[in-house]
Design an enzyme around this catalytic site. Structure first.
Site, PDB file in Angstrom:
ATOM      1  N   LEU A   1       0.878  -1.162   0.000  1.00  0.00           N
ATOM      2  CA  LEU A   1       0.000   0.000   0.000  1.00  0.00           C
ATOM      3  C   LEU A   1       0.925   1.223   0.000  1.00  0.00           C
ATOM      4  O   LEU A   1       1.925   1.251   0.726  1.00  0.00           O
ATOM      5  CB  LEU A   1      -0.851  -0.051   1.272  1.00  0.00           C
ATOM      6  CG  LEU A   1      -2.236   0.570   1.328  1.00  0.00           C
ATOM      7  CD1 LEU A   1      -3.091   0.166   0.139  1.00  0.00           C
ATOM      8  CD2 LEU A   1      -2.917   0.169   2.628  1.00  0.00           C
ATOM      9  N   ASP A   2       0.586   2.236  -0.809  1.00  0.00           N
ATOM     10  CA  ASP A   2       1.421   3.447  -0.890  1.00  0.00           C
ATOM     11  C   ASP A   2       1.588   4.107   0.475  1.00  0.00           C
ATOM     12  O   ASP A   2       0.692   4.021   1.311  1.00  0.00           O
ATOM     13  CB  ASP A   2       0.735   4.480  -1.806  1.00  0.00           C
ATOM     14  CG  ASP A   2       0.892   4.121  -3.268  1.00  0.00           C
ATOM     15  OD1 ASP A   2       1.727   3.240  -3.560  1.00  0.00           O
ATOM     16  OD2 ASP A   2       0.176   4.718  -4.099  1.00  0.00           O
TER      17      ASP A   2
END
Lengths: 313, 300
Positions: free
Chosen positions: B44-45
């Site tokens: 996930l960023d």
């Protein structure tokens, strides 16, 4: 861990597919430990529902050939206590009565192991034989395994000093006073539980007060007569001590076990203590006088303290 | 039982805080664990928050089977500005008038982005070009040709709007870029736009409600049985319960037969359960209900 002495179905405890070992396991010695470790590893590696150990409430020979029944390295209660150390799921204590002894090996496996315990994997020591008159050899068990779809693992013996570790040998070693050989194979000092009873308080007169011991279990093996360095477990703690097994020939002629506990003062009458036999110091012998006896006991005590100061099992 | 044994061989749903990378979260958990194998099932960023699945010990082998699970995101979008990174971390590169857009307009275009379609991955992504991640090239101001990828979006729902901001819930497959979707939605309305916030709320049957925050890993030691064991983690696959001998055979490379009362179709994945309930392996159904082994788990 669950202990059960029920003769009927135990599948509620064992789950759908168990790994089972069976044997007398007297002494729970190095060879037995190898079998039990293998059982537990098999359960984990295959992912079976439980590891089950089946043993008996008495030595099978005491039922089938009472004249040949050996003295026991561990009483049933002692054996149960030692088995608690292992990561077993179920320990089954079967009543070894004439009916149980009369089952032939196929009946035995079908009734006592497959149906009752959902056995899918059998782990046994190299010398185990099944059924009436020990007619079920490991070859025959393997064959039945193929038919009834359970796997068989035979665990080879454990060796110490090039010798197979066996309960029979350990008994022989203890009966000739070789506690160190026995300890190595048992992986602990040989011990017995005994009750402290009133004696004649003669030891006190020569400054070596002793507790007089009676072993309640008549089937329990008592090592050969002699003087031993021992560890004593009481309710109040662990102490070093020295023990005489035999007849105390200098003072009286009745046979018995006495233990002198180092640095201990207190009343043990009526309590049960556990005695660990660390080392046989000498044979029992007769002394001409009480003074000579006291001198020898002082020498024994010094040696015993030295032995006990070294790391034991 | 120590923390290592409690946490090893588990799928641990983690709620990643904003501002840290997925790998930062893994490193923090690894410190609690004190060693062993560790991995994840989809990153996930840093600017996003929400659910990541951290895998420990033998569960690291499940990565491929968890990676493909459908995911649900809640995404915040701002109309009127586009950025070079497609999210709030970048520089504004384009402005436009959003005042003429209504929430009805937004609801009208959302269905265009559902179903199967092709999406061009952004320059700011971890995809590789000649062995180098694209975001490294992008930071140097370079742009390279990228291949559009097929993505599958099950549903997009407008949750709320306070224009120029609005919030959507997206259920989609692996590979969809939510940042890019945010820009695409604006473009279809004729307005520049970018993503201002992103939260992943579920991955397959894993929900953010059951996740532990990446800031509170020290609380794991108080839990009786933290995380999810491998057999349970694959509960979206049908199960084949093995007998003891079948479980032993699986270790030797022989797959168990699939019972006749288990409905399966060719190509479907199934999980093999051992008698103690643990996961023994994963199989793929071939013709004639025969399972081919895809993976066997060896427990130490």
């Amino acid at each position: 861990m669950k202990f059960s002495d029920k003769a009927e179905d135990l599948s509620a405890f064992t789950g759908p597919s168990s790994a089972v070992t069976i044997g007398v396991f007297d002494g729970v010695h190095l060879g037995h430990r190898k079998v039990i470790s293998r059982l537990i590893r098999t359960r984990r590696e295959i992912g079976l529902s439980s590891a089950v150990l089946v043993t008996f409430d008495r030595h099978p020979l005491s039922v089938t050939h009472p004249d040949k029944a050996p003295p026991l390295l561990t009483t049933l209660e002692e054996k149960k206590g030692i088995l608690r150390e292992f990561d077993l799921d179920v320990v089954v204590i079967d009543r070894f009565n004439p009916g149980y002894a009369a089952l032939n090996y196929t009946e035995f496996i079908r009734e006592k192991l497959l149906g009752r315990l959902n056995m899918s994997h059998l782990v046994v020591g190299y010398d185990f034989r099944f059924g009436k008159d020990r007619t079920g050899s490991l070859e025959m068990i393997r064959e039945q395994g193929m038919r009834s779809s359970f796997e068989v693992t035979v665990v080879p013996p454990a060796y110490v000093g090039g010798q197979i570790v066996s309960s029979t040998r350990i008994r022989e070693q203890l009966l000739r006073g070789d506690t160190e050989m026995a300890s190595e194979r048992l992986t602990r000092d040989y011990f017995f539980d005994a009750e402290v009873v009133r004696g004649e308080s003669i030891g006190r007169q020569i400054s070596f007060p002793t507790a007089n011991l009676v072993v309640k279990e008549s089937s329990k093996l008592i090592p050969r007569s002699g003087v031993y360095a021992v560890m004593v477990e009481t309710e109040g703690g662990r102490y070093g001590g020295m023990m005489n097994i035999g007849t105390a020939p200098t003072i009286k002629n009745t046979g018995g076990i006495e233990v002198h506990i180092f640095d201990f003062s207190g009343d043990l009458y009526g309590s049960t203590i556990r005695v660990y036999c660390r080392k046989n110091l000498r044979e029992e012998k007769k002394f001409a006088s009480r003074d000579q006896l006291r001198e020898q006991l002082e020498t024994d005590a010094r040696r015993a303290r030295r032995v006990l100061a070294m790391p034991g099992r | 039982m120590n923390l290592y044994h409690k946490l090893n061989n588990k799928v641990i749903p983690v709620n990643k805080e904003k501002g840290i990378t997925t790998f930062d979260a893994i490193r923090k958990l690894k410190r609690e664990l004190g060693g062993g194998k560790i991995g994840h099932a989809g990153s996930l960023d840093p600017i996003a928050t929400g659910l990541i699945l951290i895998l420990t010990g033998i569960a690291t082998k499940l990565s491929g089977y968890l990676m493909d699970l459908p995911k649900v995101y809640i995404s915040d979008i701002k109309l009127g500005e586009a950025t070079d990174t497609q999210d709030a971390s970048g520089e504004v590169i384009e402005r436009g008038d959003w005042e003429k857009i209504s929430t009805g307009d937004i609801e009208g275009v959302l269905p265009r982005f559902t179903g199967k379609r092709m999406q061009m991955p952004p320059m700011y992504s971890a995809l590789k070009h000649g062995g180098k991640p694209l975001y490294k090239l992008a930071r140097k101001g370079k742009k390279v040709d990228r291949k559009a990828r097929e993505v599958h979006t099950e549903s997009i729902e407008l949750l709320s709007a306070d224009l120029p901001l609005f919030r959507i819930r997206v259920k989609c497959s692996r590979g969809l870029y939510l940042r890019t979707l945010s820009e695409e939605i604006g473009r279809s309305l004729g307005v520049p736009s970018h993503m201002t916030g992103l939260t992943r709320v579920s991955v397959g049957h894993f929900d953010i409600e059951e996740a532990i925050s990446s800031g509170e890993f020290d609380r794991l030691k108080d839990k009786e049985d933290p995380g999810i064991n491998p057999a349970e983690a694959l509960r979206h696959l049908k199960q084949v319960v093995m007998s003891g001998p079948q479980a032993a055979d699986l270790l030797n490379g022989r797959a168990p037969t699939v019972p006749v009362d288990t409905e399966v179709s060719v190509g479907e994945l199934v999980r093999f359960l051992r008698p103690d309930g643990s996961l023994g392996g994963i199989g793929e159904i071939g013709p004639g209900r025969i399972a081919r082994i895809r993976r066997v788990l060896i427990y130490e």
